[in-house]
Design a protein around this motif. Structure first.
Motif, mmCIF file in Angstrom:
data_model
loop_
_atom_site.group_PDB
_atom_site.id
_atom_site.type_symbol
_atom_site.label_atom_id
_atom_site.label_comp_id
_atom_site.label_asym_id
_atom_site.label_seq_id
_atom_site.Cartn_x
_atom_site.Cartn_y
_atom_site.Cartn_z
ATOM 1 N N CYS A 1 0.864 -1.246 -0.007
ATOM 2 C CA CYS A 1 0.186 -0.056 0.118
ATOM 3 C C CYS A 1 0.929 1.184 0.009
ATOM 4 C CB CYS A 1 -0.865 -0.058 1.049
ATOM 5 S SG CYS A 1 -1.469 1.718 1.774
ATOM 6 N N PRO A 2 0.539 2.140 -0.701
ATOM 7 C CA PRO A 2 1.260 3.371 -0.958
ATOM 8 C C PRO A 2 0.942 4.387 0.312
ATOM 9 C CG PRO A 2 -0.455 3.629 -2.597
ATOM 10 C CD PRO A 2 -0.593 2.040 -1.859
ATOM 11 N N ASP B 1 -8.897 8.699 -1.529
ATOM 12 C CA ASP B 1 -8.952 9.098 -0.201
ATOM 13 C C ASP B 1 -10.201 8.835 0.646
ATOM 14 O OD1 ASP B 1 -6.651 10.604 -0.988
ATOM 15 O OD2 ASP B 1 -7.467 12.712 -1.096
ATOM 16 N N MET B 2 -11.174 8.576 0.110
ATOM 17 C CA MET B 2 -12.382 8.148 0.838
ATOM 18 C C MET B 2 -12.251 6.811 1.080
ATOM 19 S SD MET B 2 -14.167 10.572 1.999
ATOM 20 C CE MET B 2 -15.268 9.769 2.901
ATOM 21 N N PHE B 3 -11.652 6.004 0.338
ATOM 22 C CA PHE B 3 -11.431 4.713 0.475
ATOM 23 C C PHE B 3 -10.628 4.355 2.009
ATOM 24 C CE2 PHE B 3 -9.093 0.539 0.777
ATOM 25 C CZ PHE B 3 -9.752 -0.546 0.314
ATOM 26 N N TYR B 4 -9.548 5.215 1.826
ATOM 27 C CA TYR B 4 -8.613 4.906 3.255
ATOM 28 C C TYR B 4 -9.494 5.536 4.502
ATOM 29 C CZ TYR B 4 -4.711 4.211 0.293
ATOM 30 O OH TYR B 4 -3.829 3.416 -0.325
ATOM 31 N N ALA B 5 -10.280 6.583 4.476
ATOM 32 C CA ALA B 5 -11.056 7.036 5.272
ATOM 33 C C ALA B 5 -12.089 6.277 5.665
ATOM 34 C CB ALA B 5 -11.706 8.654 4.982
ATOM 35 N N THR B 6 -12.837 5.681 4.923
ATOM 36 C CA THR B 6 -13.974 4.637 5.556
ATOM 37 C C THR B 6 -13.169 3.300 5.921
ATOM 38 O OG1 THR B 6 -15.014 5.479 3.549
ATOM 39 C CG2 THR B 6 -15.773 3.363 4.261
ATOM 40 N N ALA B 7 -11.902 2.890 5.340
ATOM 41 C CA ALA B 7 -11.531 1.733 5.754
ATOM 42 C C ALA B 7 -11.236 2.038 7.460
ATOM 43 C CB ALA B 7 -10.227 1.353 5.013
ATOM 44 N N PHE C 1 -15.983 -3.780 -0.079
ATOM 45 C CA PHE C 1 -15.515 -4.980 -0.028
ATOM 46 C C PHE C 1 -15.254 -5.511 -1.702
ATOM 47 C CE2 PHE C 1 -18.294 -6.565 3.623
ATOM 48 C CZ PHE C 1 -17.583 -6.073 4.369
ATOM 49 N N ALA C 2 -15.458 -4.668 -2.408
ATOM 50 C CA ALA C 2 -15.305 -5.401 -3.862
ATOM 51 C C ALA C 2 -13.907 -4.821 -4.461
ATOM 52 C CB ALA C 2 -16.414 -4.648 -4.858
ATOM 53 N N GLN D 1 -5.441 -10.766 2.958
ATOM 54 C CA GLN D 1 -6.334 -9.724 3.917
ATOM 55 C C GLN D 1 -6.864 -9.003 2.649
ATOM 56 O OE1 GLN D 1 -5.101 -7.603 7.150
ATOM 57 N NE2 GLN D 1 -4.009 -9.477 8.096
ATOM 58 N N PRO D 2 -8.394 -8.684 2.978
ATOM 59 C CA PRO D 2 -9.016 -7.841 2.040
ATOM 60 C C PRO D 2 -8.260 -6.294 2.155
ATOM 61 C CG PRO D 2 -10.290 -8.315 3.741
ATOM 62 C CD PRO D 2 -9.277 -9.134 3.759
ATOM 63 N N ARG D 3 -8.242 -5.671 0.763
ATOM 64 C CA ARG D 3 -7.740 -4.254 0.965
ATOM 65 C C ARG D 3 -8.455 -3.319 2.081
ATOM 66 N NH1 ARG D 3 -3.006 -3.736 -1.762
ATOM 67 N NH2 ARG D 3 -3.294 -4.534 -3.896
ATOM 68 N N TRP D 4 -9.743 -3.164 2.492
ATOM 69 C CA TRP D 4 -10.173 -2.275 3.264
ATOM 70 C C TRP D 4 -9.888 -2.692 4.646
ATOM 71 C CZ3 TRP D 4 -12.744 -3.676 7.798
ATOM 72 C CH2 TRP D 4 -13.235 -5.033 7.801
ATOM 73 N N PHE D 5 -9.468 -3.929 5.081
ATOM 74 C CA PHE D 5 -9.126 -4.483 6.205
ATOM 75 C C PHE D 5 -7.696 -4.200 6.569
ATOM 76 C CE2 PHE D 5 -6.928 -7.359 9.215
ATOM 77 C CZ PHE D 5 -7.880 -7.616 10.299
#
Length: 400
Positions: A12-13, A208-214, A198-199, A149-153
């Motif tokens: 992950c960057p 950016d919102m992916f990282y915040a939501t994760a 999840f997808a 592991q999934p990305r979000w986790f």
């Protein structure tokens, strides 16, 4: 309180920027007047750096301490095999020669052919950039515990431990305080839908919102469903389907239900901050001065990790074998890039370096694992990997 969970993987960057001016910044090789490169090795990290030795030793000490905290807070046993490879270039300008300009660090969970986590970062980071480095180090530390592991986790966990704080006595601290940028984004924008989280399996969907939501998803589970999170994490590495494992572990928490529960938690829920007390251990560190070929191989490794499918290896690797025809890492990565190696060269290297698993791996590649020589190469590879800190896929070393 203790969070009894296992930990993550994932390349992950880092996403924060540096204010250091850009521009050509690769110093000359050591023999041509450039800075000395050192290999500093502790129990769990091998660091290659052209920063001053004192800074390198400070960094490797802090990495060992972070590892203690991550494993102590996140895993009751604290056991984890493997050693991570750290390339700590002296400043952000030098790192900028290898990674996109918006990054000051980049972690690779288990990159092709390396069989150990790798991280590149700038040794001169300070202040607001430190959580970025901690985030990336969490990836490489925790990857030695769980591979899949999934990305979000992965991102949620790394952000969770990016908040580690210790008092001056270095014995007490906490982890889990919300990151300012996460709070700011979630105050002005809705979280990304859980089904979308999840997808997401590639970097293209990690905005950016992916990282915040994760971060929010992981913190909510820590705060409201720690026992289920423990079970889910413990089973990740054996899961054949992340989707099915989620259904088994959180049967009532469908993506739609998770969306609603997350919204309510962000508005009204209580946020858990974990407190810890840790007796930090002092690890011995060995030192080796790197050669020009070592430096070229290190630079070539970084380029290779960013583009492992190109038919030709990076120029630095070719230059490394020009300087030292028997350089193990350079030969190994050239073979990785080309997906082939000559039997004669592999036999020569395995004779010269009988205790290096990479030489036997090359012999296995060259012979395609066939015959007595191929079987011997496979057995030697698996026998030598653990001592070098490498962690192959168990399926490789469980079957000839």
């Amino acid at each position: 309180m203790r969070l009894l969970i296992l930990l993550l993987l994932a390349a992950c960057p880092a996403s924060q920027t540096s204010t250091t001016p850009a521009g050509p910044a690769l110093p000359a090789l050591p023999s041509l007047g450039g800075p000395v490169w050192l290999e500093l090795q502790s129990e769990h990290f091998t660091m290659w750096t052209d920063a001053p030795e004192a800074r390198g030793r400070e960094l490797i000490r802090e990495m060992e301490h972070l590892r203690q905290i991550v494993l102590g807070v996140g895993l009751a046993s604290g056991a984890a095999p493997g050693r991570s490879l750290v390339i700590a270039m002296r400043d952000t300008r030098e790192v900028g020669e290898f990674v996109p300009k918006q990054f000051i660090a980049y972690a690779f969970g288990n990159p092709n052919w390396m069989f150990q986590p790798v991280i590149l970062f700038a040794a001169d980071v300070t202040g607001n950039d430190l959580p970025v480095i901690t985030h990336e180090l969490t990836h490489v530390i925790s990857y030695n515990i769980i591979r899949k592991q999934p990305r979000w986790f992965a991102e949620g966990l790394a952000n969770f431990f990016a908040t580690v704080r210790r008092d001056p006595s270095a014995t007490k601290g906490d982890v889990g305080r919300p990151l300012d940028y996460v709070v700011a984004r979630l105050r002005t924008r809705h979280p990304t839908p859980v089904a979308t989280m999840f997808a997401c399996k590639e970097h293209d969907c990690m905005d950016d919102m992916f990282y915040a939501t994760a971060s929010a998803m992981f913190s909510m589970l820590v705060s409201t469903r720690p026992a289920e999170l423990t079970r889910y994490t413990a089973l990740l590495d054996r899961a054949t389907s992340f989707e099915e494992l989620w259904k088994q572990t959180f049967p009532d928490l469908t993506p739609a239900a998770f969306d609603e529960e997350l919204r309510q938690w962000l508005r009204y829920g209580r946020h858990t901050i974990l407190k810890f007390t840790v007796k930090l251990q002092a690890w011995s560190v060995t030192k080796r001065v790197l050669t020009d070929a070592d430096v070229l191989a290190a630079r070539g490794l970084v380029r290779f990790l960013f583009a492992p499918t190109k038919p030709e290896p990076p120029a630095e690797l070719l230059e490394a074998v020009h300087v030292d025809a028997d350089h193990m890492l350079a030969n190994y990565l050239i073979a990785a890039a080309r997906r082939s190696f000559s039997v004669d060269e592999a036999q020569r290297l395995s004779t010269k370096y009988p205790d290096d698993w990479r030489a036997w791996w090359l012999l296995g590649l060259a012979t395609k694992g066939a015959g007595a020589e191929g079987r011997t190469a496979h057995e030697k590879t698996c026998a030598l990997m653990p001592a070098a800190g490498a962690t192959p896929d168990p399926r490789f070393c469980s079957t000839p």
